[in-house]
Design a protein around this motif. Sequence first.
Motif, PDB file in Angstrom:
ATOM      1  N   PRO A  74      33.519  19.771  -7.334  1.00 14.58           N
ATOM      2  CA  PRO A  74      33.626  19.954  -8.784  1.00 14.58           C
ATOM      3  C   PRO A  74      32.569  19.250  -9.611  1.00 14.58           C
ATOM      4  O   PRO A  74      32.447  19.518 -10.810  1.00 14.58           O
ATOM      5  CB  PRO A  74      35.005  19.379  -9.105  1.00 14.58           C
ATOM      6  N   SER A  75      31.786  18.324  -8.987  1.00 15.05           N
ATOM      7  CA  SER A  75      30.927  17.472  -9.807  1.00 15.05           C
ATOM      8  C   SER A  75      29.689  17.033  -9.044  1.00 15.05           C
ATOM      9  O   SER A  75      29.705  16.917  -7.809  1.00 15.05           O
ATOM     10  CB  SER A  75      31.708  16.235 -10.268  1.00 15.05           C
ATOM     11  N   ILE A  76      28.619  16.759  -9.797  1.00 15.83           N
ATOM     12  CA  ILE A  76      27.407  16.172  -9.221  1.00 15.83           C
ATOM     13  C   ILE A  76      27.054  14.897  -9.988  1.00 15.83           C
ATOM     14  O   ILE A  76      27.434  14.729 -11.151  1.00 15.83           O
ATOM     15  CB  ILE A  76      26.209  17.142  -9.264  1.00 15.83           C
ATOM     16  N   MET A  77      26.334  14.000  -9.310  1.00 13.73           N
ATOM     17  CA  MET A  77      25.705  12.849  -9.954  1.00 13.73           C
ATOM     18  C   MET A  77      24.208  13.123  -9.956  1.00 13.73           C
ATOM     19  O   MET A  77      23.597  13.286  -8.896  1.00 13.73           O
ATOM     20  CB  MET A  77      26.020  11.555  -9.199  1.00 13.73           C
ATOM     21  N   LEU A  78      23.626  13.192 -11.142  1.00 13.28           N
ATOM     22  CA  LEU A  78      22.247  13.649 -11.298  1.00 13.28           C
ATOM     23  C   LEU A  78      21.292  12.468 -11.431  1.00 13.28           C
ATOM     24  O   LEU A  78      21.462  11.610 -12.304  1.00 13.28           O
ATOM     25  CB  LEU A  78      22.156  14.551 -12.522  1.00 13.28           C
ATOM     26  N   PHE A  79      20.270  12.460 -10.563  1.00 16.02           N
ATOM     27  CA  PHE A  79      19.211  11.461 -10.588  1.00 16.02           C
ATOM     28  C   PHE A  79      17.876  12.162 -10.799  1.00 16.02           C
ATOM     29  O   PHE A  79      17.616  13.205 -10.187  1.00 16.02           O
ATOM     30  CB  PHE A  79      19.158  10.689  -9.268  1.00 16.02           C
ATOM     31  N   GLY A  80      17.020  11.578 -11.627  1.00 18.24           N
ATOM     32  CA  GLY A  80      15.718  12.177 -11.877  1.00 18.24           C
ATOM     33  C   GLY A  80      14.585  11.241 -11.534  1.00 18.24           C
ATOM     34  O   GLY A  80      14.681  10.028 -11.722  1.00 18.24           O
ATOM     35  N   ILE A  81      13.501  11.822 -11.014  1.00 18.40           N
ATOM     36  CA  ILE A  81      12.285  11.070 -10.726  1.00 18.40           C
ATOM     37  C   ILE A  81      11.213  11.579 -11.671  1.00 18.40           C
ATOM     38  O   ILE A  81      10.821  12.750 -11.609  1.00 18.40           O
ATOM     39  CB  ILE A  81      11.837  11.232  -9.254  1.00 18.40           C
ATOM     40  N   PRO A  82      10.726  10.741 -12.584  1.00 21.65           N
ATOM     41  CA  PRO A  82       9.798  11.212 -13.620  1.00 21.65           C
ATOM     42  C   PRO A  82       8.369  11.336 -13.094  1.00 21.65           C
ATOM     43  O   PRO A  82       8.039  10.834 -12.017  1.00 21.65           O
ATOM     44  CB  PRO A  82       9.893  10.103 -14.666  1.00 21.65           C
ATOM     45  N   ASP A  83       7.535  11.992 -13.905  1.00 18.32           N
ATOM     46  CA  ASP A  83       6.113  12.040 -13.566  1.00 18.32           C
ATOM     47  C   ASP A  83       5.333  10.966 -14.315  1.00 18.32           C
ATOM     48  O   ASP A  83       4.120  10.834 -14.162  1.00 18.32           O
ATOM     49  CB  ASP A  83       5.524  13.426 -13.844  1.00 18.32           C
ATOM     50  N   ALA A 117      25.552  12.041 -15.395  1.00 17.37           N
ATOM     51  CA  ALA A 117      24.168  11.585 -15.477  1.00 17.37           C
ATOM     52  C   ALA A 117      24.100  10.095 -15.188  1.00 17.37           C
ATOM     53  O   ALA A 117      24.710   9.292 -15.906  1.00 17.37           O
ATOM     54  CB  ALA A 117      23.596  11.885 -16.854  1.00 17.37           C
ATOM     55  N   ASP A 118      23.384   9.737 -14.132  1.00 20.56           N
ATOM     56  CA  ASP A 118      23.141   8.315 -13.867  1.00 20.56           C
ATOM     57  C   ASP A 118      22.296   7.762 -15.009  1.00 20.56           C
ATOM     58  O   ASP A 118      21.237   8.306 -15.335  1.00 20.56           O
ATOM     59  CB  ASP A 118      22.418   8.143 -12.539  1.00 20.56           C
TER      60      ASP A 118
END
Length: 333
Positions: A74-83, A117-118
């Motif tokens: 039902p859910s995700i934990m979202l992590f992003g790696i920037p440029d 959102a982390d």
Amino acid sequence: MTHPLVRHRRLRRTSALRSMVRETLLTPSDFIYPVYVVHGENKVEEISSMPGVFRYTLDRLEAEIRDIAAHGIPSIMLFGIPDHKDEHGTSAYDANGIVQQATRLIKRWAPELVVMADTCLCQFTDHGHCGVVHQHPRTGEAEVDNDPSLELLVRTAVSQAEAGADVIAPSNMMDGFVGAIRAGLDEAGHADIPILSYSVKYASAYYGPFREAANSAPQYGDRKAYQMDPANIREALREADTDVAEGADMLMVKPALAYLDVVRALKENFDLPLVAYNVSGEYAMVKAAAANGWVDERKIVLETLLGMKRAGADLIITYHAKDAARWLKEERF
């Protein structure tokens, strides 16, 4: 010969009997799946220390999101790696940052999927710490400055909520972070957005593979001055109590496996939903042992996740989520 009057084995005799009296149930709806997004095009990059876990560019993300939803997760934990990284982690609160872009797309593709959102700065700062770094006035040593960090974390949380995040999950371990983010969200018109606080986050060796995945290792020093000492449990209760008072809607213990006593302690002392984070190092150890034929991956994973649920976790963040969901559907554990 005297035979036993009480025979506990009677209710273990068949699979059907065992299922009927089972005290703890593990289901795909218990899982939150971590997802990593990166800038670029046409990239699906496997993380070497986490077999089966990938970083996705936005043009390759949709298939993964639909696959997660198809597994009943039902859910995700979202992590992003920037440029782009700098000393203040400005990409974290950029309205067109990687997490914000991904969130808008995910809510379009799978509106029913809960996007958590982390909320931290470590992936976005050039020094790899979770807040603003300054020189201590007495010692001259570099340290994370708590209160100025809160301002940037609030900006990040508001930006994530405006992009469509369903839950803000601050992981920075700054003092007062829940209260500051709650106030910031409310002032920005997001009083309905819940906060999942990384209330009890230990300074753990189990995070190694994540730091490769998110490119977030500190460039100097460590995080022991703001993450918790693994020896302490009373402090964990104080941390959680503070977060509850500041408006947290859910609490988390991270890592999970070596801290199940902490999970149980929070469960017994607080009535908020409790999340256990089955972290990258725990995942990597199982995958390595299974690859060598030393353990049965399916049985080990389901037993481990069941143990976290039995200890008191209402939800489990785990990289095993898709496999575990499939295995649970194939047969009752």
